[in-house]
Scaffold this motif. Structure first.
Motif, PDB file in Angstrom:
ATOM      1  N   SER A 149       0.835  -1.211   0.000  1.00 48.30           N
ATOM      2  CA  SER A 149       0.000   0.000   0.000  1.00 48.30           C
ATOM      3  C   SER A 149       0.867   1.257   0.000  1.00 48.30           C
ATOM      4  O   SER A 149       0.565   2.226  -0.698  1.00 48.30           O
ATOM      5  N   GLY A 150       1.947   1.217   0.782  1.00 49.69           N
ATOM      6  CA  GLY A 150       2.849   2.366   0.855  1.00 49.69           C
ATOM      7  C   GLY A 150       3.425   2.732  -0.493  1.00 49.69           C
ATOM      8  O   GLY A 150       3.434   3.907  -0.892  1.00 49.69           O
ATOM      9  N   PHE A 151       3.885   1.740  -1.240  1.00 43.10           N
ATOM     10  CA  PHE A 151       4.509   2.025  -2.531  1.00 43.10           C
ATOM     11  C   PHE A 151       3.491   2.293  -3.633  1.00 43.10           C
ATOM     12  O   PHE A 151       3.803   3.001  -4.595  1.00 43.10           O
ATOM     13  N   LEU A 152       2.282   1.764  -3.497  1.00 44.16           N
ATOM     14  CA  LEU A 152       1.228   2.104  -4.463  1.00 44.16           C
ATOM     15  C   LEU A 152       0.813   3.567  -4.308  1.00 44.16           C
ATOM     16  O   LEU A 152       0.654   4.293  -5.304  1.00 44.16           O
ATOM     17  N   ILE A 153       0.643   4.007  -3.058  1.00 42.02           N
ATOM     18  CA  ILE A 153       0.306   5.409  -2.806  1.00 42.02           C
ATOM     19  C   ILE A 153       1.446   6.316  -3.254  1.00 42.02           C
ATOM     20  O   ILE A 153       1.230   7.379  -3.840  1.00 42.02           O
ATOM     21  N   SER A 154       2.673   5.881  -3.009  1.00 44.11           N
ATOM     22  CA  SER A 154       3.850   6.644  -3.443  1.00 44.11           C
ATOM     23  C   SER A 154       3.884   6.762  -4.966  1.00 44.11           C
ATOM     24  O   SER A 154       4.211   7.824  -5.505  1.00 44.11           O
ATOM     25  N   LEU A 155       3.558   5.675  -5.656  1.00 44.96           N
ATOM     26  CA  LEU A 155       3.542   5.691  -7.124  1.00 44.96           C
ATOM     27  C   LEU A 155       2.529   6.702  -7.644  1.00 44.96           C
ATOM     28  O   LEU A 155       2.811   7.452  -8.597  1.00 44.96           O
ATOM     29  N   VAL A 156       1.356   6.740  -7.023  1.00 44.16           N
ATOM     30  CA  VAL A 156       0.314   7.706  -7.427  1.00 44.16           C
ATOM     31  C   VAL A 156       0.806   9.138  -7.231  1.00 44.16           C
ATOM     32  O   VAL A 156       0.709   9.969  -8.134  1.00 44.16           O
ATOM     33  N   ALA A 157       1.350   9.436  -6.037  1.00 42.52           N
ATOM     34  CA  ALA A 157       1.804  10.796  -5.726  1.00 42.52           C
ATOM     35  C   ALA A 157       2.960  11.221  -6.632  1.00 42.52           C
ATOM     36  O   ALA A 157       2.973  12.342  -7.160  1.00 42.52           O
TER      37      ALA A 157
END
Length: 313
Positions: A149-157
């Motif tokens: 979840s952390g890296f998916l949110i990071s990818l979006v941002a």
């Protein structure tokens, strides 16, 4: 897309305004960085080697310490180099990569702290069901969910920031590629991008924090029902370390990221950011080793075994 290729690299201003104090800052930050690495590696090693610490609470602490190590590796080595260098540029791709990994580990840490709050809730409020609720399979799934979840949110941002055109100044008023100082350089309307990033920030910071507060509400209510003073003290001590880290981490991160516009950022953000990029990773091993008797005992045992091994050589 033609405009976006105009800026091929970014200039990190960092602490250039401190002038002759930069070598002093280099020595200070290098010392803190070495303490962070040694402290977190000690926590990781002790938890892995001491079987008495093979519990869900210490499993999540081990994952958190591992994430903190990589989190600082993404930021601090480049910052230290820049303190002694005149050439402080970072390529477009390198800047995006740094932001992606920084945000990935930062969000992972936030989610892990939320999970650690849930672990304390189940241990104190649901002791009979604790082995089932926090089985090793569940712990592994929760840790993996935090990381993914952390890296998916990071990818979006990161995508929202670097999909913008950059065709003007390339001077980033920060010591690493953070969201606010970079997005301010975009030569296009950034309102929608900033709004989505702000919503992500709320989900990452506010939701886990509310969850932690609710968990601790139940924890306090349960602890107050414990008849013995020793029982209450022991229960509170298992939560105190986590609570200290939560207050520092969420407090500093919220002051920087829970703002609807990057235009409101200032040089003060660098000082606040130092707290959660340096002080928080430094605080974790110190708080958990100084306040936790189990970790202290495990460290003494590991030092004792190392000393015996050296004597036999």
């Amino acid at each position: 897309m033609a405009n976006s290729s105009r800026v091929t690299e970014f200039l990190l201003l960092g602490f250039s305004s401190f002038g002759e104090l930069q070598p002093v800052l280099f020595v200070l930050f290098l010392g803190l960085y070495l303490i962070i690495l040694s402290g977190n590696f000690t926590i990781i090693s002790v938890i892995r080697l001491d079987r008495s610490l093979h519990t869900p609470m210490y499993f999540f602490l081990c994952v958190l310490s591992t994430s903190e190590v990589f989190y600082t590796i993404v930021i601090l080595p480049k910052m230290l180099i820049n303190l002694l260098s005149v050439l402080r540029t970072l390529s477009f791709i390198s800047c995006a990569t740094q932001m992606f990994f920084f945000l990935g580990f930062a969000v992972t840490n936030c989610l892990l702290l939320g999970v650690m709050g849930y672990d304390r809730y189940t241990a104190i409020c649901q002791p009979l069901r604790y082995p089932v609720l926090m089985s090793w399979r569940v712990c592994a799934q929760l840790a993996a969910t935090c990381i993914v979840s952390g890296f998916l949110i990071s990818l979006v941002a990161t995508t929202l920031v670097f999909s913008l055109p950059f065709c003007g100044s390339n001077r980033v008023n920060h010591y690493f590629c953070d969201i606010s100082p970079v997005i301010r350089l975009a030569c296009a309307e950034t309102y929608i991008n900033e709004l989505v990033i702000f919503v992500c920030g709320v989900l990452v910071l506010v939701v886990p924090l509310i969850f932690i507060c609710i968990s601790y509400g139940f924890i306090v209510r349960t602890i107050l029902k414990i008849p013995s003073a020793d029982g209450k003290r022991k229960a509170f001590s298992t939560c105190a370390s986590h609570l200290i880290v939560v207050i520092v981490h969420y407090g500093c991160a919220s002051s920087v990221y829970l703002r609807p516009s990057a235009k409101s950022s200032s040089g003060k953000d660098r000082l606040v950011t130092v707290t959660y990029t340096i002080i928080t990773p430094l605080l974790n091993p110190m708080v958990y080793s100084l306040r936790n008797k189990d970790v202290q005992l495990a460290i003494r045992k590991m030092i004792g075994k190392t000393a015996v091994s050296l004597k036999t050589l």
